[in-house]
Write a protein that holds these residues in place. Structure first.
Motif, PDB file in Angstrom:
ATOM      1  N   LYS A  62       1.477   5.867   0.446  1.00 38.33           N
ATOM      2  CA  LYS A  62       0.020   6.095   0.112  1.00 38.33           C
ATOM      3  C   LYS A  62      -0.454   7.014   1.343  1.00 38.33           C
ATOM      4  O   LYS A  62      -0.763   6.295   2.315  1.00 38.33           O
ATOM      5  CB  LYS A  62      -0.387   4.594  -0.272  1.00 38.33           C
ATOM      6  N   TYR A  81       5.130  -5.313  -6.384  1.00 39.00           N
ATOM      7  CA  TYR A  81       5.679  -5.213  -4.950  1.00 39.00           C
ATOM      8  C   TYR A  81       5.229  -6.085  -4.107  1.00 39.00           C
ATOM      9  O   TYR A  81       3.911  -6.329  -4.253  1.00 39.00           O
ATOM     10  CB  TYR A  81       5.277  -3.667  -4.596  1.00 39.00           C
ATOM     11  N   LYS A  90       1.956  -7.673  -2.634  1.00 41.68           N
ATOM     12  CA  LYS A  90       0.888  -6.832  -2.108  1.00 41.68           C
ATOM     13  C   LYS A  90       0.213  -6.146  -3.501  1.00 41.68           C
ATOM     14  O   LYS A  90      -1.049  -5.691  -3.294  1.00 41.68           O
ATOM     15  CB  LYS A  90       1.470  -5.704  -1.287  1.00 41.68           C
ATOM     16  N   ARG A 116      -3.164   6.677 -11.421  1.00 44.97           N
ATOM     17  CA  ARG A 116      -2.553   6.914  -9.956  1.00 44.97           C
ATOM     18  C   ARG A 116      -1.024   7.485 -10.215  1.00 44.97           C
ATOM     19  O   ARG A 116      -0.143   6.780 -11.053  1.00 44.97           O
ATOM     20  CB  ARG A 116      -2.693   5.731  -9.140  1.00 44.97           C
TER      21      ARG A 116
HETATM   22  C1  4IP Z   1      -2.288   0.906   2.641  1.00 45.05           C
HETATM   23  O1  4IP Z   1      -2.062   1.670   3.978  1.00 45.05           O
HETATM   24  C2  4IP Z   1      -0.977   0.583   1.888  1.00 45.05           C
HETATM   25  O2  4IP Z   1      -0.167   1.654   1.728  1.00 45.05           O
HETATM   26  C3  4IP Z   1      -1.189  -0.155   0.712  1.00 45.05           C
HETATM   27  O3  4IP Z   1      -0.072  -0.645   0.119  1.00 45.05           O
HETATM   28  C4  4IP Z   1      -2.133   0.687  -0.070  1.00 45.05           C
HETATM   29  O4  4IP Z   1      -2.566  -0.314  -1.246  1.00 45.05           O
HETATM   30  C5  4IP Z   1      -3.302   0.896   0.408  1.00 45.05           C
HETATM   31  O5  4IP Z   1      -4.111   1.673  -0.558  1.00 45.05           O
HETATM   32  C6  4IP Z   1      -3.004   1.825   1.849  1.00 45.05           C
HETATM   33  O6  4IP Z   1      -4.165   2.150   2.314  1.00 45.05           O
HETATM   34  P1  4IP Z   1      -2.033   1.020   5.192  1.00 45.05           P
HETATM   35  O7  4IP Z   1      -1.062  -0.124   5.178  1.00 45.05           O
HETATM   36  O8  4IP Z   1      -1.443   2.175   6.406  1.00 45.05           O
HETATM   37  O9  4IP Z   1      -3.502   0.856   5.536  1.00 45.05           O
HETATM   38  P2  4IP Z   1       0.502  -2.272   0.297  1.00 45.05           P
HETATM   39  O10 4IP Z   1      -0.635  -2.925  -0.820  1.00 45.05           O
HETATM   40  O11 4IP Z   1       1.790  -2.171  -0.458  1.00 45.05           O
HETATM   41  O12 4IP Z   1       0.148  -2.753   1.393  1.00 45.05           O
HETATM   42  P3  4IP Z   1      -1.810  -0.261  -2.580  1.00 45.05           P
HETATM   43  O13 4IP Z   1      -1.299  -1.422  -3.015  1.00 45.05           O
HETATM   44  O14 4IP Z   1      -2.796   0.108  -3.596  1.00 45.05           O
HETATM   45  O15 4IP Z   1      -0.692   0.867  -2.695  1.00 45.05           O
HETATM   46  P4  4IP Z   1      -5.372   1.511  -1.068  1.00 45.05           P
HETATM   47  O16 4IP Z   1      -6.164   2.618  -1.500  1.00 45.05           O
HETATM   48  O17 4IP Z   1      -5.138   0.452  -2.353  1.00 45.05           O
HETATM   49  O18 4IP Z   1      -6.292   0.521  -0.172  1.00 45.05           O
END
Ligand code: 4IP
Length: 150
Positions: A62, A81, A90, A116
């Motif tokens: 991401k 996931y 998450k 997305r």
């Molecule tokens: C995070 O980046 C992680 O990739 C998150 O994944 C992702 O949420 C966030 O995207 C992104 O900003 P950092 O950890 O580097 O901050 P995960 O939730 O698996 O930890 P999702 O779940 O949506 O992929 P946003 O835009 O959802 O906040």
């Protein structure tokens, strides 16, 4: 044309269950699998009681960074996931009839949803297996869409 004659059909030969065979189990078999999962899987508590069809570690990208996640395809269907270190859920890739998988190579695959595209990488190189399992779940759940544009 002679094809529908009354020749006796041979008795069905029991076939070994394929990895994806979970989709075709009857309720009793599914319940048995679920009981096994309850006892044996450390991920059971994260999947809201759903039977896991396929799971594996993937890197979910991401922005610039990727996070290693345990991806779990379950009955429902769901694509959960979780963080494999903290063992916390998450998120979830939202299922809909529009969900589409796209393999890029043996490691990288995309999951397209209306809002997305999820960029996923299987470090062990089983991206095609993921795509097959997700597509099979899609067809099993929603059927083959007659309005697919190519
Ligand atoms: C995070 O980046 C992680 O990739 C998150 O994944 C992702 O949420 C966030 O995207 C992104 O900003 P950092 O950890 O580097 O901050 P995960 O939730 O698996 O930890 P999702 O779940 O949506 O992929 P946003 O835009 O959802 O906040």
């Amino acid at each position: 044309d002679g094809q529908s004659s009354s020749t006796t059909t041979p008795a069905p030969v029991p076939r070994p269950r394929k990895r994806s065979g979970i989709l075709h189990m009857n309720d009793e078999e599914k319940q048995h699998q679920l009981n096994q999962q309850k006892c044996n899987s450390k991920w059971h508590g994260l999947v809201e009681g759903n039977l896991i069809v396929k799971q594996g570690l993937v890197d979910k990208r991401k922005g610039l960074f990727a996070r290693r996640r345990m991806l779990m395809l379950t009955m429902g269907p769901h694509l959960y996931y979780a963080d494999p270190v903290s063992m916390t859920l998450k998120g979830e890739i939202p299922w809909s009839p529009q969900l589409r998988v796209e393999p890029k190579n043996f490691r990288i695959f995309f999951v397209h949803t209306p809002n997305r595209t999820y960029y996923l990488e299987d470090p062990e190189g089983f991206a095609l297996e993921w795509c097959k399992a997700i597509e099979e779940m899609r067809v099993n759940t929603y059927g083959v869409s007659p309005t697919t544009c190519t």
